[in-house]
Design a protein around this motif. Structure first.
Motif, PDB file in Angstrom:
ATOM      1  N   ASP A  90      21.082 -23.873  19.894  1.00 23.11           N
ATOM      2  CA  ASP A  90      20.883 -24.562  21.180  1.00 23.11           C
ATOM      3  C   ASP A  90      19.542 -25.296  21.234  1.00 23.11           C
ATOM      4  O   ASP A  90      19.219 -25.913  22.249  1.00 23.11           O
ATOM      5  N   LEU A  91      18.766 -25.220  20.174  1.00 23.71           N
ATOM      6  CA  LEU A  91      17.475 -25.888  20.128  1.00 23.71           C
ATOM      7  C   LEU A  91      17.640 -27.325  19.643  1.00 23.71           C
ATOM      8  O   LEU A  91      18.692 -27.713  19.125  1.00 23.71           O
ATOM      9  N   SER A  92      16.600 -28.124  19.806  1.00 22.63           N
ATOM     10  CA  SER A  92      16.627 -29.498  19.300  1.00 22.63           C
ATOM     11  C   SER A  92      16.533 -29.487  17.780  1.00 22.63           C
ATOM     12  O   SER A  92      16.163 -28.473  17.167  1.00 22.63           O
ATOM     13  N   ASN A  93      16.874 -30.604  17.149  1.00 24.43           N
ATOM     14  CA  ASN A  93      16.798 -30.694  15.691  1.00 24.43           C
ATOM     15  C   ASN A  93      15.389 -30.397  15.191  1.00 24.43           C
ATOM     16  O   ASN A  93      15.205 -29.733  14.163  1.00 24.43           O
TER      17      ASN A  93
ATOM     18  N   LEU B 234      13.354 -22.951  10.870  1.00 22.39           N
ATOM     19  CA  LEU B 234      13.864 -22.648   9.531  1.00 22.39           C
ATOM     20  C   LEU B 234      12.781 -22.789   8.461  1.00 22.39           C
ATOM     21  O   LEU B 234      12.813 -22.092   7.446  1.00 22.39           O
ATOM     22  N   ARG B 235      11.821 -23.668   8.692  1.00 21.20           N
ATOM     23  CA  ARG B 235      10.711 -23.805   7.751  1.00 21.20           C
ATOM     24  C   ARG B 235       9.888 -22.533   7.669  1.00 21.20           C
ATOM     25  O   ARG B 235       9.242 -22.254   6.651  1.00 21.20           O
ATOM     26  N   SER B 236       9.911 -21.749   8.734  1.00 20.97           N
ATOM     27  CA  SER B 236       9.111 -20.516   8.767  1.00 20.97           C
ATOM     28  C   SER B 236       9.827 -19.349   8.084  1.00 20.97           C
ATOM     29  O   SER B 236       9.263 -18.262   7.962  1.00 20.97           O
TER      30      SER B 236
ATOM     31  N   LEU C 263      15.447 -23.598   4.903  1.00 20.46           N
ATOM     32  CA  LEU C 263      15.914 -24.987   4.877  1.00 20.46           C
ATOM     33  C   LEU C 263      17.246 -25.134   4.152  1.00 20.46           C
ATOM     34  O   LEU C 263      17.914 -26.156   4.310  1.00 20.46           O
ATOM     35  N   ALA C 264      17.645 -24.132   3.413  1.00 20.14           N
ATOM     36  CA  ALA C 264      18.929 -24.196   2.710  1.00 20.14           C
ATOM     37  C   ALA C 264      20.104 -24.257   3.678  1.00 20.14           C
ATOM     38  O   ALA C 264      21.172 -24.765   3.334  1.00 20.14           O
ATOM     39  N   CYS C 265      19.909 -23.760   4.896  1.00 23.42           N
ATOM     40  CA  CYS C 265      20.996 -23.770   5.874  1.00 23.42           C
ATOM     41  C   CYS C 265      20.759 -24.783   6.994  1.00 23.42           C
ATOM     42  O   CYS C 265      21.469 -24.774   8.000  1.00 23.42           O
ATOM     43  N   LEU C 266      19.777 -25.667   6.830  1.00 23.26           N
ATOM     44  CA  LEU C 266      19.430 -26.626   7.881  1.00 23.26           C
ATOM     45  C   LEU C 266      20.623 -27.484   8.286  1.00 23.26           C
ATOM     46  O   LEU C 266      20.925 -27.622   9.480  1.00 23.26           O
ATOM     47  N   GLU C 267      21.313 -28.062   7.310  1.00 24.06           N
ATOM     48  CA  GLU C 267      22.431 -28.954   7.621  1.00 24.06           C
ATOM     49  C   GLU C 267      23.538 -28.214   8.367  1.00 24.06           C
ATOM     50  O   GLU C 267      24.103 -28.731   9.338  1.00 24.06           O
ATOM     51  N   ALA C 268      23.845 -26.994   7.937  1.00 24.94           N
ATOM     52  CA  ALA C 268      24.906 -26.218   8.583  1.00 24.94           C
ATOM     53  C   ALA C 268      24.565 -25.912  10.034  1.00 24.94           C
ATOM     54  O   ALA C 268      25.418 -26.032  10.933  1.00 24.94           O
ATOM     55  N   VAL C 269      23.318 -25.523  10.295  1.00 26.75           N
ATOM     56  CA  VAL C 269      22.901 -25.193  11.662  1.00 26.75           C
ATOM     57  C   VAL C 269      22.908 -26.449  12.531  1.00 26.75           C
ATOM     58  O   VAL C 269      23.384 -26.430  13.679  1.00 26.75           O
ATOM     59  N   GLN C 270      22.401 -27.552  12.021  1.00 26.44           N
ATOM     60  CA  GLN C 270      22.361 -28.784  12.802  1.00 26.44           C
ATOM     61  C   GLN C 270      23.761 -29.304  13.096  1.00 26.44           C
ATOM     62  O   GLN C 270      24.018 -29.819  14.191  1.00 26.44           O
ATOM     63  N   ASN C 271      24.684 -29.168  12.152  1.00 25.28           N
ATOM     64  CA  ASN C 271      26.068 -29.592  12.397  1.00 25.28           C
ATOM     65  C   ASN C 271      26.734 -28.726  13.456  1.00 25.28           C
ATOM     66  O   ASN C 271      27.473 -29.222  14.316  1.00 25.28           O
ATOM     67  N   PHE C 272      26.465 -27.412  13.397  1.00 28.11           N
ATOM     68  CA  PHE C 272      27.011 -26.506  14.410  1.00 28.11           C
ATOM     69  C   PHE C 272      26.428 -26.843  15.780  1.00 28.11           C
ATOM     70  O   PHE C 272      27.145 -26.843  16.791  1.00 28.11           O
TER      71      PHE C 272
ATOM     72  N   LYS D  81      32.805  -7.620   9.274  1.00 24.68           N
ATOM     73  CA  LYS D  81      32.622  -8.099   7.902  1.00 24.68           C
ATOM     74  C   LYS D  81      31.256  -8.761   7.748  1.00 24.68           C
ATOM     75  O   LYS D  81      30.888  -9.660   8.498  1.00 24.68           O
ATOM     76  N   GLU D  82      30.507  -8.304   6.750  1.00 21.51           N
ATOM     77  CA  GLU D  82      29.140  -8.790   6.548  1.00 21.51           C
ATOM     78  C   GLU D  82      29.108 -10.297   6.319  1.00 21.51           C
ATOM     79  O   GLU D  82      28.205 -10.986   6.810  1.00 21.51           O
ATOM     80  N   LYS D  83      30.084 -10.820   5.614  1.00 22.15           N
ATOM     81  CA  LYS D  83      30.150 -12.252   5.329  1.00 22.15           C
ATOM     82  C   LYS D  83      30.108 -13.078   6.611  1.00 22.15           C
ATOM     83  O   LYS D  83      29.439 -14.118   6.681  1.00 22.15           O
ATOM     84  N   ILE D  84      30.805 -12.614   7.660  1.00 19.75           N
ATOM     85  CA  ILE D  84      30.850 -13.323   8.930  1.00 19.75           C
ATOM     86  C   ILE D  84      29.567 -13.102   9.727  1.00 19.75           C
ATOM     87  O   ILE D  84      29.000 -14.026  10.302  1.00 19.75           O
ATOM     88  N   LEU D  85      29.084 -11.866   9.738  1.00 22.02           N
ATOM     89  CA  LEU D  85      27.868 -11.562  10.502  1.00 22.02           C
ATOM     90  C   LEU D  85      26.659 -12.325   9.951  1.00 22.02           C
ATOM     91  O   LEU D  85      25.778 -12.733  10.723  1.00 22.02           O
ATOM     92  N   ILE D  86      26.613 -12.545   8.648  1.00 20.26           N
ATOM     93  CA  ILE D  86      25.517 -13.313   8.041  1.00 20.26           C
ATOM     94  C   ILE D  86      25.553 -14.760   8.539  1.00 20.26           C
ATOM     95  O   ILE D  86      24.510 -15.350   8.860  1.00 20.26           O
ATOM     96  N   GLN D  87      26.750 -15.329   8.629  1.00 22.96           N
ATOM     97  CA  GLN D  87      26.888 -16.696   9.132  1.00 22.96           C
ATOM     98  C   GLN D  87      26.444 -16.797  10.589  1.00 22.96           C
ATOM     99  O   GLN D  87      25.772 -17.751  10.991  1.00 22.96           O
ATOM    100  N   LEU D  88      26.812 -15.805  11.384  1.00 25.82           N
ATOM    101  CA  LEU D  88      26.418 -15.813  12.796  1.00 25.82           C
ATOM    102  C   LEU D  88      24.902 -15.718  12.954  1.00 25.82           C
ATOM    103  O   LEU D  88      24.308 -16.416  13.782  1.00 25.82           O
ATOM    104  N   GLU D  89      24.287 -14.854  12.174  1.00 24.68           N
ATOM    105  CA  GLU D  89      22.828 -14.732  12.241  1.00 24.68           C
ATOM    106  C   GLU D  89      22.153 -16.033  11.827  1.00 24.68           C
ATOM    107  O   GLU D  89      21.139 -16.436  12.421  1.00 24.68           O
ATOM    108  N   MET D  90      22.706 -16.717  10.837  1.00 22.45           N
ATOM    109  CA  MET D  90      22.149 -17.998  10.407  1.00 22.45           C
ATOM    110  C   MET D  90      22.217 -19.016  11.538  1.00 22.45           C
ATOM    111  O   MET D  90      21.247 -19.740  11.806  1.00 22.45           O
ATOM    112  N   LEU D  91      23.333 -19.072  12.264  1.00 22.49           N
ATOM    113  CA  LEU D  91      23.536 -20.086  13.297  1.00 22.49           C
ATOM    114  C   LEU D  91      22.751 -19.793  14.570  1.00 22.49           C
ATOM    115  O   LEU D  91      22.309 -20.716  15.258  1.00 22.49           O
TER     116      LEU D  91
END
Length: 221
Positions: free
Chosen positions: A8-11, A18-20, A25-34, A81-91
């Motif tokens: 919900d934050l700005s780009n 993510l820089r911190s 930064l590996a997930c920057l594009e995925a988060v911004q697209n979401f 499932k950990e695979k899904i929870l990891i994605q949610l934490e990333m987003l």
């Protein structure tokens, strides 16, 4: 810790956060697209490798079964499932916990709605997740999302001019009467204003959506 979901934050704010983080930064594009679209689709043929899908299907005894995780270990295993929870934490920028499951025997053909209306969550740290237990094509009434509609925010009945009357059924689980029906009718104005994405795919595919994203499985003209 973030007080608002990362998505919900700005780009610029997403980039700074993510820089911190190590490898953030590996997930920057995925988060911004979401953040832009309000949903993410993960194509995967490994999601259900350790899940007994047949055991889940045998427990689904109506079109809509809520909270099967309480009696079915396979549903519980999939929901956590950990695979899904990891994605949610990333987003969202912090861990989320599953709290409800819904299983469907067939398409519920539910009208467009946003999940936040049904729940109360602190600062909107909430998402929906759907995992396909079988291949789903367009003729099976797939889940549909209005791309970008989460940008409408989190209006409630009073913001829409909807007043729930004491003499009517206001249970949101009825989906057809009272204030909830007027809520659905209010949202119809947005159907032609946002692109529609249908979630078709193969067994094991996953979609994650923002709690404010308008979605459903209505039959469209």
């Amino acid at each position: 810790m973030l007080t608002k979901p990362l998505c919900d934050l700005s780009n610029d704010e997403i980039l700074a956060h993510l820089r911190s983080k190590p490898d953030g930064l590996a997930c920057l594009e995925a988060v911004q697209n979401f953040a832009k679209d309000g949903y993410m689709i993960i194509r995967s043929n490994t999601t259900l490798l350790d899940i007994d899908v047949e055991a889940i299907e045998k427990s689904i005894n109506s079109i809509r079964c809520q909270d099967l995780w309480q009696i079915n270990d396979e549903v519980r295993k999939l929901a956590t499932k950990e695979k899904i929870l990891i994605q949610l934490e990333m987003l969202f920028g912090r861990p989320l916990r599953p709290f409800q499951t819904l299983n469907f025997k067939s398409s519920p053909q539910q009208n467009f709605h946003a999940d936040y209306v049904h729940f109360s969550c602190h600062n909107h740290f909430m998402a929906g997740v759907s995992v396909l237990l079988e291949k789903v094509d367009e003729d099976q009434g797939p889940l549909k999302v209005l791309v970008g509609s989460h940008k409408l925010g989190h209006p409630h009945y009073n913001d829409m001019g909807i007043i729930a009357r004491a003499d009517e059924n206001t249970d949101p689980n009825t989906y057809s009467t009272g204030a909830y029906r007027r809520y659905e009718e209010y949202l119809e104005q947005y159907i032609d204003k946002y692109p529609i994405k249908k979630f078709t795919g193969n067994k094991g595919d996953i979609i994650i959506w923002h709690s404010a994203l308008l979605h459903g499985s209505p039959l469209l003209g």
